[in-house]
Design a protein around this motif. Structure first.
Motif, PDB file in Angstrom:
ATOM      1  N   PRO A 164       0.815  -1.227   0.000  1.00  0.00           N
ATOM      2  CA  PRO A 164       0.000   0.000   0.000  1.00  0.00           C
ATOM      3  C   PRO A 164       0.843   1.270   0.000  1.00  0.00           C
ATOM      4  CG  PRO A 164      -0.906  -1.606   1.520  1.00  0.00           C
ATOM      5  CD  PRO A 164       0.411  -2.161   1.041  1.00  0.00           C
ATOM      6  N   PRO A 165       0.489   2.218  -0.864  1.00  0.00           N
ATOM      7  CA  PRO A 165      -0.741   2.256  -1.675  1.00  0.00           C
ATOM      8  C   PRO A 165      -0.576   1.646  -3.073  1.00  0.00           C
ATOM      9  CG  PRO A 165       0.389   4.352  -1.846  1.00  0.00           C
ATOM     10  CD  PRO A 165       1.238   3.492  -0.948  1.00  0.00           C
ATOM     11  N   THR A 166       0.384   0.750  -3.279  1.00  0.00           N
ATOM     12  CA  THR A 166       0.580   0.189  -4.613  1.00  0.00           C
ATOM     13  C   THR A 166       0.280  -1.304  -4.626  1.00  0.00           C
ATOM     14  OG1 THR A 166       2.919  -0.398  -4.335  1.00  0.00           O
ATOM     15  CG2 THR A 166       2.434   1.859  -5.031  1.00  0.00           C
ATOM     16  N   VAL A 167      -0.003  -1.802  -5.841  1.00  0.00           N
ATOM     17  CA  VAL A 167      -0.004  -3.241  -6.116  1.00  0.00           C
ATOM     18  C   VAL A 167       1.029  -3.462  -7.228  1.00  0.00           C
ATOM     19  CG1 VAL A 167      -2.352  -3.690  -5.369  1.00  0.00           C
ATOM     20  CG2 VAL A 167      -1.949  -2.992  -7.728  1.00  0.00           C
ATOM     21  N   GLN A 168       1.729  -4.593  -7.142  1.00  0.00           N
ATOM     22  CA  GLN A 168       2.836  -4.854  -8.055  1.00  0.00           C
ATOM     23  C   GLN A 168       2.652  -6.201  -8.732  1.00  0.00           C
ATOM     24  OE1 GLN A 168       6.208  -4.816  -5.454  1.00  0.00           O
ATOM     25  NE2 GLN A 168       5.917  -2.693  -4.813  1.00  0.00           N
ATOM     26  N   LEU A 169       2.985  -6.256 -10.005  1.00  0.00           N
ATOM     27  CA  LEU A 169       2.988  -7.513 -10.744  1.00  0.00           C
ATOM     28  C   LEU A 169       3.849  -7.351 -11.991  1.00  0.00           C
ATOM     29  CD1 LEU A 169      -0.298  -8.007 -12.759  1.00  0.00           C
ATOM     30  CD2 LEU A 169       0.232  -5.858 -11.595  1.00  0.00           C
ATOM     31  N   ARG A 170       4.286  -8.482 -12.551  1.00  0.00           N
ATOM     32  CA  ARG A 170       5.070  -8.459 -13.788  1.00  0.00           C
ATOM     33  C   ARG A 170       4.129  -8.654 -14.969  1.00  0.00           C
ATOM     34  NH1 ARG A 170      10.372  -8.316 -13.333  1.00  0.00           N
ATOM     35  NH2 ARG A 170      11.321  -8.829 -11.334  1.00  0.00           N
ATOM     36  N   LEU A 171       4.247  -7.782 -15.958  1.00  0.00           N
ATOM     37  CA  LEU A 171       3.453  -7.909 -17.167  1.00  0.00           C
ATOM     38  C   LEU A 171       4.090  -7.091 -18.268  1.00  0.00           C
ATOM     39  CD1 LEU A 171       0.207  -5.766 -16.982  1.00  0.00           C
ATOM     40  CD2 LEU A 171       2.081  -5.493 -15.405  1.00  0.00           C
ATOM     41  N   SER A 172       3.627  -7.272 -19.487  1.00  0.00           N
ATOM     42  CA  SER A 172       4.160  -6.526 -20.623  1.00  0.00           C
ATOM     43  C   SER A 172       3.618  -5.097 -20.596  1.00  0.00           C
ATOM     44  CB  SER A 172       3.770  -7.199 -21.938  1.00  0.00           C
ATOM     45  OG  SER A 172       2.368  -7.118 -22.128  1.00  0.00           O
ATOM     46  N   LYS A 173       4.406  -4.189 -21.172  1.00  0.00           N
ATOM     47  CA  LYS A 173       3.975  -2.785 -21.222  1.00  0.00           C
ATOM     48  C   LYS A 173       2.669  -2.639 -22.000  1.00  0.00           C
ATOM     49  CE  LYS A 173       7.093   0.413 -21.910  1.00  0.00           C
ATOM     50  NZ  LYS A 173       8.229   1.164 -22.473  1.00  0.00           N
ATOM     51  N   ALA A 174       2.479  -3.504 -23.001  1.00  0.00           N
ATOM     52  CA  ALA A 174       1.267  -3.410 -23.823  1.00  0.00           C
ATOM     53  C   ALA A 174       0.010  -3.709 -23.015  1.00  0.00           C
ATOM     54  CB  ALA A 174       1.365  -4.375 -25.009  1.00  0.00           C
ATOM     55  N   SER A 175       0.165  -4.408 -21.878  1.00  0.00           N
ATOM     56  CA  SER A 175      -0.996  -4.765 -21.060  1.00  0.00           C
ATOM     57  C   SER A 175      -1.413  -3.663 -20.089  1.00  0.00           C
ATOM     58  CB  SER A 175      -0.697  -6.042 -20.262  1.00  0.00           C
ATOM     59  OG  SER A 175      -0.343  -7.110 -21.116  1.00  0.00           O
ATOM     60  N   ILE A 176      -0.582  -2.650 -19.907  1.00  0.00           N
ATOM     61  CA  ILE A 176      -0.839  -1.637 -18.876  1.00  0.00           C
ATOM     62  C   ILE A 176      -2.153  -0.877 -19.101  1.00  0.00           C
ATOM     63  CG2 ILE A 176       0.017   0.520 -17.856  1.00  0.00           C
ATOM     64  CD1 ILE A 176       2.851  -0.617 -18.179  1.00  0.00           C
ATOM     65  N   PRO A 177      -2.430  -0.399 -20.322  1.00  0.00           N
ATOM     66  CA  PRO A 177      -3.701   0.345 -20.500  1.00  0.00           C
ATOM     67  C   PRO A 177      -4.919  -0.494 -20.166  1.00  0.00           C
ATOM     68  CG  PRO A 177      -2.217   0.737 -22.351  1.00  0.00           C
ATOM     69  CD  PRO A 177      -1.605  -0.360 -21.550  1.00  0.00           C
ATOM     70  N   GLU A 178      -4.916  -1.783 -20.564  1.00  0.00           N
ATOM     71  CA  GLU A 178      -6.062  -2.641 -20.301  1.00  0.00           C
ATOM     72  C   GLU A 178      -6.239  -2.879 -18.803  1.00  0.00           C
ATOM     73  OE1 GLU A 178      -9.313  -5.311 -20.742  1.00  0.00           O
ATOM     74  OE2 GLU A 178      -8.486  -3.690 -21.983  1.00  0.00           O
ATOM     75  N   ILE A 179      -5.145  -3.124 -18.089  1.00  0.00           N
ATOM     76  CA  ILE A 179      -5.233  -3.353 -16.642  1.00  0.00           C
ATOM     77  C   ILE A 179      -5.731  -2.083 -15.949  1.00  0.00           C
ATOM     78  CG2 ILE A 179      -3.913  -3.862 -14.556  1.00  0.00           C
ATOM     79  CD1 ILE A 179      -4.393  -6.266 -16.354  1.00  0.00           C
ATOM     80  N   SER A 180      -5.231  -0.934 -16.371  1.00  0.00           N
ATOM     81  CA  SER A 180      -5.679   0.337 -15.778  1.00  0.00           C
ATOM     82  C   SER A 180      -7.174   0.532 -15.988  1.00  0.00           C
ATOM     83  CB  SER A 180      -4.898   1.506 -16.387  1.00  0.00           C
ATOM     84  OG  SER A 180      -3.519   1.390 -16.134  1.00  0.00           O
ATOM     85  N   ARG A 181      -7.629   0.202 -17.205  1.00  0.00           N
ATOM     86  CA  ARG A 181      -9.049   0.369 -17.522  1.00  0.00           C
ATOM     87  C   ARG A 181      -9.904  -0.546 -16.650  1.00  0.00           C
ATOM     88  NH1 ARG A 181     -12.799  -2.127 -20.362  1.00  0.00           N
ATOM     89  NH2 ARG A 181     -11.357  -3.735 -21.103  1.00  0.00           N
ATOM     90  N   ARG A 182      -9.476  -1.803 -16.470  1.00  0.00           N
ATOM     91  CA  ARG A 182     -10.253  -2.753 -15.675  1.00  0.00           C
ATOM     92  C   ARG A 182     -10.324  -2.323 -14.215  1.00  0.00           C
ATOM     93  NH1 ARG A 182     -10.589  -7.908 -18.204  1.00  0.00           N
ATOM     94  NH2 ARG A 182     -11.759  -8.585 -16.346  1.00  0.00           N
ATOM     95  N   LEU A 183      -9.236  -1.790 -13.710  1.00  0.00           N
ATOM     96  CA  LEU A 183      -9.222  -1.305 -12.326  1.00  0.00           C
ATOM     97  C   LEU A 183     -10.229  -0.167 -12.147  1.00  0.00           C
ATOM     98  CD1 LEU A 183      -5.378  -1.332 -11.597  1.00  0.00           C
ATOM     99  CD2 LEU A 183      -7.085  -2.782 -10.479  1.00  0.00           C
ATOM    100  N   MET A 184     -10.192   0.786 -13.083  1.00  0.00           N
ATOM    101  CA  MET A 184     -11.080   1.951 -12.952  1.00  0.00           C
ATOM    102  C   MET A 184     -12.542   1.574 -13.163  1.00  0.00           C
ATOM    103  SD  MET A 184      -8.836   5.126 -14.523  1.00  0.00           S
ATOM    104  CE  MET A 184      -8.340   4.299 -16.026  1.00  0.00           C
ATOM    105  N   GLU A 185     -12.803   0.590 -14.042  1.00  0.00           N
ATOM    106  CA  GLU A 185     -14.184   0.132 -14.226  1.00  0.00           C
ATOM    107  C   GLU A 185     -14.738  -0.505 -12.966  1.00  0.00           C
ATOM    108  OE1 GLU A 185     -14.117  -2.450 -17.585  1.00  0.00           O
ATOM    109  OE2 GLU A 185     -14.317  -0.812 -19.042  1.00  0.00           O
ATOM    110  N   ALA A 186     -13.827  -1.044 -12.137  1.00  0.00           N
ATOM    111  CA  ALA A 186     -14.250  -1.658 -10.874  1.00  0.00           C
ATOM    112  C   ALA A 186     -14.364  -0.631  -9.756  1.00  0.00           C
ATOM    113  CB  ALA A 186     -13.259  -2.757 -10.478  1.00  0.00           C
ATOM    114  N   GLY A 187     -14.218   0.632 -10.079  1.00  0.00           N
ATOM    115  CA  GLY A 187     -14.355   1.694  -9.092  1.00  0.00           C
ATOM    116  C   GLY A 187     -13.081   1.962  -8.297  1.00  0.00           C
ATOM    117  N   ILE A 188     -11.952   1.475  -8.791  1.00  0.00           N
ATOM    118  CA  ILE A 188     -10.658   1.679  -8.117  1.00  0.00           C
ATOM    119  C   ILE A 188      -9.934   2.832  -8.809  1.00  0.00           C
ATOM    120  CG2 ILE A 188      -8.417   0.631  -7.559  1.00  0.00           C
ATOM    121  CD1 ILE A 188      -9.897  -2.125  -7.756  1.00  0.00           C
ATOM    122  N   GLN A 189      -9.594   3.848  -8.037  1.00  0.00           N
ATOM    123  CA  GLN A 189      -8.892   4.997  -8.592  1.00  0.00           C
ATOM    124  C   GLN A 189      -7.407   4.664  -8.806  1.00  0.00           C
ATOM    125  OE1 GLN A 189     -10.325   7.918  -9.586  1.00  0.00           O
ATOM    126  NE2 GLN A 189     -12.246   6.836  -9.109  1.00  0.00           N
TER     127      GLN A 189
END
Length: 302
Positions: free
Chosen positions: A253-278
């Motif tokens: 906290p306040p971060t979550v960490q994981l290994r993934l490709s840079k190309a996946s970052i926009p999609e993960i960010s979008r899914r987080l925000m759709e779930a109501g996570i800022q």
């Protein structure tokens, strides 16, 4: 091939110090030897240059086995093991002349050339006793290079150097390898320096070669450690565990960490925000040589 090592082994009594190391290198590259204390780095280097008898395996430098034809092989090798042995009561120039006479036929022009190469033109006629450690290292480098070796072997050459001295040494070694075509094998405990200096690194552990890594590939790989700064890290971890099955996800906290490709970052960010996570920020950290070392040695300390 400049250097070839096959199944190189050293045993002392019942203990195996170096265990079947196979490795090769070309001219013009800088190869680093990394490993925890007692991994066998110095023993490997000493066997390569004929300073220690090997229990098994083969070493060839320019196709010559130093154990069988020592003098012939050493014509192709320059060596510095930790601090170079120099005559402090002589000038740098007289030291260089003295050591150059050990190899017949070195012209005066080569002496001047090597002095310029290591950047000692202004201080070469001063006594070595007045030299800083960094200057003595540069003079030692000149001594090791005066006979134009194709292979330069350095064991812990940065010991005792300040950051400026290390930076100067790194610059000289890169020039030698990439402009002069000298193959350089170097061991060091300073992983950040090895990362900046080397083209490849070979990692030893308990006498065994556990892997060889191209530094450029490590830096340029697609996968990275990504930190998402969020307002609900626990909820973010739960969500990511459902959409990133098989990935290790850590909450710090306040971060979550994981290994993934840079190309996946926009999609993960979008899914987080759709779930109501800022999502307040995203930090991408490429793996370092230290990360790779810890991964390959299971976290064993230097």
């Amino acid at each position: 091939m400049l250097l070839q090592i096959r199944e190189l082994t050293k045993r002392i009594g019942p203990k195996t110090i170096v265990d079947g190391v196979t490795l090769s290198m070309d001219k013009g590259e800088i190869l680093g030897l990394l490993g925890p204390n007692g991994a066998g780095k110095t023993t490997t280097i000493r066997m390569i240059v004929g300073l220690m008898a090997r229990s098994g395996g083969q070493v060839q430098i320019e196709g010559i086995d130093p154990q069988e034809q020592f003098e012939q092989a050493m014509k192709h090798v320059g060596v510095i093991v930790e601090n170079p042995d120099l005559y402090k009561y002589l000038s740098g120039y007289d030291n260089l002349i003295h050591f150059s006479r050990m190899t017949p036929g070195i012209p005066e022009g080569r002496i001047r050339e090597i002095i310029a190469l290591v950047g000692l033109e202004d201080r070469i006629h001063e006594k070595v006793a007045a030299y800083s450690l960094g200057m003595r290292q540069r003079l030692g480098l000149a001594v090791a290079l005066v006979h134009k070796p194709s292979l330069l072997v350095l064991d812990e050459p940065t010991n005792g150097l300040d950051p400026a001295g290390i930076r100067q040494l790194r610059s000289h070694l890169k020039q030698l390898a990439h402009e002069e075509g000298v193959g350089i094998m170097i061991s060091s405990h300073l992983m950040s320096e090895m990362e900046q200096m080397c083209d490849r690194v070979a990692i030893l552990q308990r006498g065994k070669l556990v892997g060889v890594q191209k530094v450029g590939e490590m830096r340029d790989g697609d996968e990275a450690l990504v930190e998402f700064e969020v307002d609900q890290p626990d909820l973010a971890v739960q969500l990511l565990q459902t959409i990133m099955t098989g990935h290790e996800i850590k909450a710090d906290p306040p971060t979550v960490q994981l290994r993934l490709s840079k190309a996946s970052i926009p999609e993960i960010s979008r899914r987080l925000m759709e779930a109501g996570i800022q999502v307040y920020g995203v930090n991408v950290r490429k793996p370092t040589l230290e990360d790779k070392f810890m991964e390959m040695t299971g976290g064993e300390a230097q």
